[in-house]
Motif scaffolding. Structure first.
Motif, PDB file in Angstrom:
ATOM      1  N   LEU A  70      -6.250  -0.196  12.789  1.00  0.00           N
ATOM      2  CA  LEU A  70      -5.201  -1.271  11.910  1.00  0.00           C
ATOM      3  C   LEU A  70      -6.644  -2.234  10.668  1.00  0.00           C
ATOM      4  N   PHE A  71      -7.124  -2.375  10.747  1.00  0.00           N
ATOM      5  CA  PHE A  71      -8.025  -3.291   9.921  1.00  0.00           C
ATOM      6  C   PHE A  71      -8.976  -1.683   8.594  1.00  0.00           C
ATOM      7  N   GLN A  72      -8.882  -0.862   9.809  1.00  0.00           N
ATOM      8  CA  GLN A  72      -9.748  -0.328   8.154  1.00  0.00           C
ATOM      9  C   GLN A  72      -8.491   0.648   7.422  1.00  0.00           C
ATOM     10  N   ALA A  73      -7.477   0.578   8.040  1.00  0.00           N
ATOM     11  CA  ALA A  73      -5.452   0.758   7.027  1.00  0.00           C
ATOM     12  C   ALA A  73      -5.891  -0.075   5.844  1.00  0.00           C
ATOM     13  N   VAL A  74      -5.414  -1.385   6.929  1.00  0.00           N
ATOM     14  CA  VAL A  74      -5.708  -2.264   5.673  1.00  0.00           C
ATOM     15  C   VAL A  74      -6.323  -2.630   4.527  1.00  0.00           C
ATOM     16  N   THR A  75      -7.287  -2.495   4.908  1.00  0.00           N
ATOM     17  CA  THR A  75      -8.504  -2.546   4.069  1.00  0.00           C
ATOM     18  C   THR A  75      -8.629  -1.542   3.189  1.00  0.00           C
ATOM     19  N   LYS A  76      -8.044  -0.093   3.337  1.00  0.00           N
ATOM     20  CA  LYS A  76      -7.997   0.798   2.902  1.00  0.00           C
ATOM     21  C   LYS A  76      -7.209   1.359   1.817  1.00  0.00           C
ATOM     22  N   THR A  77      -6.256   0.354   2.109  1.00  0.00           N
ATOM     23  CA  THR A  77      -5.106   0.572   2.253  1.00  0.00           C
ATOM     24  C   THR A  77      -4.934   0.583  -0.015  1.00  0.00           C
ATOM     25  N   GLY A  78      -5.345  -0.939   0.170  1.00  0.00           N
ATOM     26  CA  GLY A  78      -5.980  -1.322  -1.258  1.00  0.00           C
ATOM     27  C   GLY A  78      -5.397  -0.913  -2.409  1.00  0.00           C
ATOM     28  N   HIS A  79      -3.812  -1.706  -1.317  1.00  0.00           N
ATOM     29  CA  HIS A  79      -2.941  -1.932  -3.225  1.00  0.00           C
ATOM     30  C   HIS A  79      -2.164  -2.547  -2.910  1.00  0.00           C
ATOM     31  N   PHE A  80      -2.489  -3.729  -2.165  1.00  0.00           N
ATOM     32  CA  PHE A  80      -2.053  -5.404  -2.291  1.00  0.00           C
ATOM     33  C   PHE A  80      -2.981  -5.771  -3.283  1.00  0.00           C
ATOM     34  N   LYS A  81      -2.358  -7.308  -3.431  1.00  0.00           N
ATOM     35  CA  LYS A  81      -1.879  -7.135  -4.808  1.00  0.00           C
ATOM     36  C   LYS A  81      -3.909  -8.224  -4.300  1.00  0.00           C
TER      37      LYS A  81
END
Lengths: 269, 397
Positions: free
Chosen positions: B254-265
């Motif tokens: 999950l952490f990887q996904a959240v950090t790597k998605t990179g589409h959050f402001k």
């Protein structure tokens, strides 16, 4: 077919040289991964220099779309021009500007195309380029023209592993992972960049450098470009090599984050 | 040619496709391995493996499959330990032995190596028979034989024709079966496009341009609009250590996904253990010296952040309710974990709790805190589906 054997300013491992040559012979894009600062981007420059070819760099940003690399149709300019009955408004070709990939296709000689930091872009970005990189051609519907590569460019793609790349894309690439250089290779690399180097200073600097890198709390680990800058700063100031391990002078050159500097100050002994 | 190798690789979980296999055949036709074993190894690796995390898996398959070709067993760790002495003194150079060695064919050396592997019981160095370092024998490392197999150690004379048992990429291995891409796709739902937000108008607005041009009697009026951009800001708070250990892979996916998605402001991540009190930690090791006060976080991270808590919400009831752990000195601050959660909840309207664990079926002791926290925050299971539902919840105003 010319072979890449490294260049004056770039020290490459044997595996890397082989990967480059495999990619060139098989006409597949070469995907280079590795920690920041292991010389991924510089590699393309070195290949271009060694083979005497032109280098076209396509820098990828988070907003880059695959389309940008092919062509841009400047519809607004055309609309404006049409207001004043300007010359050649009916010639759409005039308003189609090729992107980096388009430039690479239409160059009169074979070029090297560097697609830098592909992982910066959107998740789907690599998939959008599959056809173009496979067939080395794309179609411009506005003008009905198909742009085909005159000479297949040598494509080098770098990635910092910020995002996973899609499988379909990976299947088409030759992959190489640049390991962080070990001490000996690092010494060799540094000597290429700074020729007249005091060995004692180099030894002290390398010891300090790898010790800093081994601290787990450091968030942004210093890399090759930092160690070179650091050495230059130390030499410029004429710092006595024996002070390097004790005081770590000019720490700011090596570590770029405030928290890292604090962490180091607390943990250094 | 050696199709079995393809199936061995696929069987071990490497996603090698026909495209890649054909490319390998083509490369072999073109002699890109330069007729050498090491070359062949590199060629296979750079064509068949697409992630450094798979290097180790590939290496062990490669060893397994081509083991019969070069040697009989894997090199034991014990032997490698004997051989790990890079700075030992050099043995004596023996010219006769060197000449003798050169007459040996690769096959003979391989055969001898297999023999030694069976009979060698202890460390031997500087000699001309055993697998050792700094000697004249055709196996080992840092030796002076003009030909041989390097076992362990580092390349020195570059005269070895093969490197046995070398698995340099062991560290990269992550037996991460979870596809973080699936999570990433779920996270993409978490977006709110600007349109009302203050951004320069840079995007060409076709509809409005046509409308205004028509209104203007056909005289062109170009209109721009604000670009669509994800404005979602995320604060991720993760439970670390203790009962969360067993969910490590899931949480790291999950952490990887959240950090790597990179589409959050914007994305901020903090860690806690079991329950949140006056401090949040900057990394999962939870050291006091690398922490931030929760008060600072509440003051400095604005309320429009969407907050995702990740934790099993199971702890001893007193950890949640008692006043023992909370800031005792300052009466203005919450006095228990529960109060801290309530304060956070009131500050951040859009919060969800993702739980990798199921609600305990029996024992009030554990389910008590689970229920108490589920009352404060909407709780979702940490699965792809739960994540999707959670994202929807976060987007409701």
């Amino acid at each position: 077919m010319k072979e890449f054997k490294g260049s004056r300013s770039y020290v490459a491992s044997e595996e890397l040289l082989r990967a480059v040559n495999i990619a060139m012979v098989l006409e597949k894009p070469l995907l280079i991964k590795g920690e920041p600062g292991t010389g991924k981007t510089v590699l393309a420059e070195a290949i271009a220099e060694a083979l005497g070819k032109k280098l076209i760099i396509w820098n990828i940003k988070s907003t880059t779309k695959a389309q940008d690399g092919l062509y841009v149709y400047d519809v607004v300019q055309r609309l404006y021009d049409s207001q004043f009955g300007g010359e050649g408004v009916d010639n759409i070709e005039k308003y189609v500007h090729l992107g980096k990939l388009g430039d690479a296709f239409l160059d009169d000689e074979q070029v090297i195309l560097l697609i830098d930091e592909i992982d910066k872009a959107d998740l789907e970005f690599p998939n959008d380029l599959l056809w173009e990189l496979d067939r080395m051609e794309f179609h411009i519907p506005e003008t009905g023209r198909t742009v085909t590569a005159k000479h297949r460019p040598i494509v080098i793609i770098t990635s910092n592993a910020e995002k996973e790349l899609p499988d379909a894309f990976l299947r088409r690439c030759v992959f190489h992972y640049i390991d962080f250089p070990d001490r000996d290779l690092m010494a060799e690399i540094v000597r290429v960049h700074i020729p007249d180097l005091d060995e004692h200073l180099l030894d002290q600097v390398l010891t300090a450098f790898y010790k800093i890198r081994s601290l787990p709390q450091i968030k942004k680990k210093p890399s090759t470009s930092e160690i070179i800058d650091w050495l230059q700063a130390l030499m410029h100031a004429g710092i006595n090599p024996d002070r390097v391990m004790k005081e770590i002078p000019y720490l700011g050159v090596l570590l770029k984050k405030n928290e890292d500097i604090d962490v180091l100050r607390r943990n250094w002994r | 040619m050696f199709e079995d190798f393809l199936y061995l690789l696929r069987g071990s979980g490497l996603k090698v496709s026909m495209t890649e296999w054909m490319a390998l055949q083509e490369a072999l036709d073109k002699n890109l391995h330069e007729a050498s074993f090491t070359g062949f190894y590199h060629l296979c690796r750079c064509l068949l493996v697409k992630s450094e995390a798979d290097f180790d898996r590939f290496d062990s398959c490669f060893l397994e499959y081509f083991r019969n070709v070069p040697f009989q067993q894997e090199v034991s760790q014990e032997l490698l330990n004997w051989l790990d002495r890079p700075n030992a003194g050099q043995g004596e150079y023996d010219e006769q032995q060197a000449e003798l060695n050169e007459t040996l064919s690769f096959d003979e050396i391989e055969e001898m190596f297999a023999e030694r592997m069976n009979e060698q019981r202890e460390q031997h160095n500087c000699g001309n028979y055993w697998v050792g370092t700094h000697g004249m024998s055709v196996f080992g490392n840092s030796g002076m034989s003009p030909i041989g197999i390097r076992v362990g150690g580092k390349s020195q004379g570059k005269r070895a024709f093969r490197v046995a048992g070398e698995r340099r990429f062991r560290d990269f291995r992550n037996d991460n079966t979870l596809d973080t891409r699936q999570f990433q796709v779920a996270l993409r739902r978490l977006r709110q496009y600007s349109g009302l937000v203050d951004l320069p108008k840079t995007e060409f607005d076709v509809d409005q341009t046509i409308q205004d041009t028509a209104d203007n009697g056909g005289l062109l009026k170009v209109r721009y609009k604000r670009p669509r951009e994800n404005t979602v800001k995320v604060l991720l708070l993760m439970d670390s250590g203790g009962s969360m250990e067993e969910f490590n892979t899931l949480c790291s996916a999950l952490f990887q996904a959240v950090t790597k998605t990179g589409h959050f402001k914007n994305l901020k991540v903090y860690y806690f253990h079991n329950c949140i009190y006056s401090r949040l930690y900057n990394d999962p090791s939870l050291f006091y010296r690398n922490s931030t006060t929760t008060e600072w976080v509440i003051h400095n991270i604005p309320g429009d952040y969407k907050v995702i808590y990740v934790g099993d919400a199971q702890m001893a009831p007193h950890e949640l309710r008692s006043r023992y752990y909370a800031a005792r000195q300052n009466a203005d601050l919450p006095q228990s974990g529960l109060e801290w959660f309530q304060l956070l909840r009131s500050k951040y309207r859009n919060s969800i709790w993702l739980n990798p664990s199921r609600r305990p079926d029996f024992g009030d002791y554990w389910s008590d805190t689970y229920d108490a926290i589920a009352e404060i925050f909407p709780m979702f299971p940490l699965t792809v589906e739960g994540l999707e539902d959670g994202m929807k919840k976060l987007l409701t105003r």
